[in-house]
Structures are given as C-alpha cells and as structure tokens.
Design a protein around this motif. Structure first.
Motif, PDB file in Angstrom:
ATOM      1  N   UNK A 105      44.434 -22.820  82.749  1.00 15.97           N
ATOM      2  CA  UNK A 105      44.193 -22.714  81.310  1.00 15.97           C
ATOM      3  C   UNK A 105      43.770 -21.294  80.928  1.00 15.97           C
ATOM      4  N   UNK A 106      42.989 -20.633  81.799  1.00 16.00           N
ATOM      5  CA  UNK A 106      42.562 -19.265  81.516  1.00 16.00           C
ATOM      6  C   UNK A 106      43.758 -18.314  81.494  1.00 16.00           C
ATOM      7  N   UNK A 107      44.687 -18.505  82.446  1.00 13.74           N
ATOM      8  CA  UNK A 107      45.895 -17.669  82.481  1.00 13.74           C
ATOM      9  C   UNK A 107      46.728 -17.872  81.216  1.00 13.74           C
ATOM     10  N   UNK A 145      55.114 -14.725  70.961  1.00 17.44           N
ATOM     11  CA  UNK A 145      53.985 -15.556  71.362  1.00 17.44           C
ATOM     12  C   UNK A 145      54.402 -16.733  72.213  1.00 17.44           C
ATOM     13  N   UNK A 146      55.511 -17.386  71.819  1.00 19.15           N
ATOM     14  CA  UNK A 146      56.000 -18.528  72.600  1.00 19.15           C
ATOM     15  C   UNK A 146      56.417 -18.108  74.006  1.00 19.15           C
ATOM     16  N   UNK A 198      48.526 -16.202  75.827  1.00 16.89           N
ATOM     17  CA  UNK A 198      48.669 -16.496  74.393  1.00 16.89           C
ATOM     18  C   UNK A 198      48.048 -15.395  73.541  1.00 16.89           C
ATOM     19  N   UNK A 199      46.872 -14.915  73.944  1.00 14.73           N
ATOM     20  CA  UNK A 199      46.220 -13.844  73.182  1.00 14.73           C
ATOM     21  C   UNK A 199      47.032 -12.561  73.232  1.00 14.73           C
ATOM     22  N   UNK A 233      55.833 -18.060  79.780  1.00 13.49           N
ATOM     23  CA  UNK A 233      55.883 -17.246  80.999  1.00 13.49           C
ATOM     24  C   UNK A 233      54.526 -17.217  81.690  1.00 13.49           C
ATOM     25  N   UNK A 234      53.459 -17.134  80.901  1.00 16.99           N
ATOM     26  CA  UNK A 234      52.121 -17.157  81.487  1.00 16.99           C
ATOM     27  C   UNK A 234      51.834 -18.472  82.183  1.00 16.99           C
TER      28      UNK A 234
END
Length: 377
Positions: free
Chosen positions: A97-99, A34-35, A104-105, A40-41
């Motif tokens: 923020x969307x990316x 997750x991290x 994260x999801x 990376x995102x």
C-alpha cells in the motif's frame, strides 16, 4: 474561439492569469498519467514483495486448511485464525500500500505540481444545474472524452490479446508442472504479464500529457482587452496614477518652497530658472546645497518667497542653468561649479555685512563667472 465581445483569445496567459488559475485549482492534470503511475507502482510493488506476500499467503493457507478435529468444534478457532492471518499479511500488505500511495502521489504531481485550492473545494451550485449537466454530457468535450475512452479500450484490449497469444504455450505448459512449482510459475507469469500490460499505458500517457498542457494553455489564453484590463488593475489606471503623481509633485514642491527662506542666495535666470542655495559655514569642507530649484511658474514662486524673506537674489543666467541641470535637489553642487558659486556667496556675505554697517560695499559680480564648458547649457 470568438468571445462575446468579438475578440479572440490569441494572447498567451500572463503570470497573473496563471497565478489566479492556480489559486482556483485550474492546472494541467493528466488522469492517464496518474492511472499509469498507480498501476505500474502496484505491479512493481507486487513483484518486489512477491516473496514476502507468497510466504505470508502460504502461512495463512497452512494455518486455515490444516485443522485438527478439536479445532473444528472450537468456537474460538475462527477468531484466532483471523487474527493470525491478519498479522501474517499485515506487514507485506502495508508495504504494498505504501508503494502504491507513493506512486499515486508522484503520478498526480508530476504534471502541475502540488496545489491546494480552497476555491476548488467549495461547492458550486452551477454544477448542479440539469441543463448544464446535459450540455456537459452531450457537448464536444464529452464526445472527445468518449472517443478517447473507446480508443484506450481498443488499444489495451488488442495489446492484451497479443500478450496472451504470445504466452499461450507457456500458459498451457503450467498444467504439466507439479502443484507448488506451477503456482509459483503461474503467479510470476501473471505478475510480469500485468506489468507489461500496464506498460501499454505509456504511449497513451505520452499523447495525453502534451495534449493536457496544450489544452490548459488554450483555455487560459486571453484577449488583448483582457491583458489591457489586467495591466490597468495591476499597475493602476492611468488617470489615477497621473493624479497620484500630481499630488506627490505638489507635496514635493510645498516641501521645497518651505526650504527657500533658509537659503543664503537664489541664483536666477530672469526668464526661466531659479536655484536656491544654502551653505553651512559651520561644517568645514562642506559644499553649498541646492534646497530648491524650478522652471517658469515654480521659478517665479521661488523668487517671490525669496523676496518675502529677504533672501538675496543674484542674476546669473549661465550659473543658474548650470546648477539646475547638473545638481539634484538636496544635493551638493559639483566640484566644477565651486569657484563660481564661491564668488556668488562671497559677494552675498559682503553685501549683507555692508547693509549692516560692517565693511565696504562689495564690487558687483562679473557677468562672466568661471563656469566650465561641460556645465554650460
């Protein structure tokens, strides 16, 4: 690991155990995955949106650092500048923020999938116990997590130092560039170095994900006794199932005995078998149907009811055994037994007519009825 009952958890978890664990929120998760996905995102998003973010920041800087004398003494200038700055940065920041949100999801559902557990969200007072908290802090699991954290810090720090060293000349050369170009170059260098530094997390993820899957399976392993108990709870205790089968058998026998009075004839083997047949003469082309059959005590009960209701009883051991073994309850007899059963029914109908004063006394049945070899038992 030995359990209090003396058994070891050596068996793989059953589907029921996995389902219960999932309902409790106990699934394999990797914090490192997750991290890494979030970082990376974020870096990938900043690289993709760097142009839009740079233009927005340039607009904000020009707006807020090029003020006229009149605006300096105007009390509304600050709020207007804040409003314009917010609107300039709103769209690119929302996109970033969307990316990050999508990353994260995805990073958190790649291992274990989507799972909503109300049980996991319920407060557990056992977690508030100071004694258990101390055990968690100084236990083996805490020591393992500490060693993992130290190893991660050392690895990432070493990678960062090597990365800075490799770009040292490039960083020094930024001082030789003119200001606008130097800022763009520095920002681009910073973003790419951040992305490469985030990629250093991938080896950690490659180690942590298989470990979490293995550890999750190890925690859910079962003893043989637990598997037996689960099977009993799922399939029912043997004694309860036996009682249910016995009650069902008794109910079926009662229904079957209720059909004996409607039979046209009961064919018996005097020792063990009884088969009750009914033939509907009003249905052309139909065959005799077995309405009751049984062995030993049930056979005796069928004969007892037949005598009570004056249903003819014919002794034909071979035919009784053939019908019993070849025909299920409430089913028509097979084609191969038509001739033999027809002779029996014809004899019974003639016998009933003779007893009512109509016709002659029928000739007794032959002992050797025409029964094919494949039906002889």
């Amino acid at each position: 690991m030995a359990e209090s009952d003396g058994q070891e958890r050596t068996e793989q978890p059953t589907e029921q155990r996995l389902k219960q664990a999932r309902e409790k929120g106990q699934i394999a998760r990797s914090k490192e995955l997750g991290t890494a996905a979030v970082l990376l995102g974020a870096m990938a998003g900043m690289l993709m949106l760097s142009g839009a973010i740079g233009d927005a920041l340039s607009t904000v800087f020009k707006r807020n650092f090029s003020l006229e004398r009149r605006q300096i003494f105007d009390t509304t200038t600050m709020m207007e500048g804040l409003k314009e700055s917010t609107l300039s940065l709103l769209l690119p920041m929302l996109a970033l923020f969307a990316v990050v949100l999508v990353a994260a999801l995805v990073g958190n559902i790649l291992l274990g999938g989507i799972n909503f557990s109300s049980d996991a969200m319920m407060p557990k007072f056992s977690r508030m116990s100071p004694l258990k908290g101390l055990k968690r802090m100084f236990g083996v699991q805490a020591l393992v997590e500490l060693l993992k954290s130290v190893a991660k810090v050392v690895f990432i720090a070493t990678f960062a130092v090597l990365l800075l060293w490799s770009q040292f000349d490039h960083i020094l050369s930024l001082s030789q560039e003119v200001l606008p170009v130097a800022m763009r170059d520095a920002l681009e260098l910073l973003l790419w170095m951040g992305l490469v530094l985030c990629l250093a997390l991938l080896p950690i993820v490659a180690i942590d994900v298989p470990f979490q899957i293995w550890n999750h399976g190890r925690q859910l392993k079962m003893t043989r006794q637990e598997i037996k108990d689960e099977f009993k709870n799922t399939e029912g205790k043997p004694e309860v199932k036996a009682r249910i089968r016995r009650l069902q058998h008794e109910m079926a026998n009662r229904r079957m005995m209720g059909e004996v009075p409607s039979a046209d004839v009961v064919v018996v083997n005097p020792s063990h078998y009884s088969v009750a047949l009914r033939y509907d003469k009003d249905k052309p082309g139909s065959a005799p149907v077995v309405v009751a059959k049984g062995l030993d005590e049930i056979a005796l009960k069928i004969r007892e009811i037949a005598r009570e209701y004056e249903v003819p009883i014919i002794s034909s051991p071979a035919l009784a055994r053939a019908i019993y073994h070849s025909t299920k309850l409430d089913r028509e007899i097979p084609d191969g037994l038509f001739v033999a059963v027809a002779q029996v029914l014809a004899y019974v109908f003639q016998l009933n007519a003779w007893r009512k004063g109509r016709g002659r006394r029928p000739v007794p049945l032959k002992d050797d009825l025409p029964i094919p070899d494949e039906y002889r038992v």
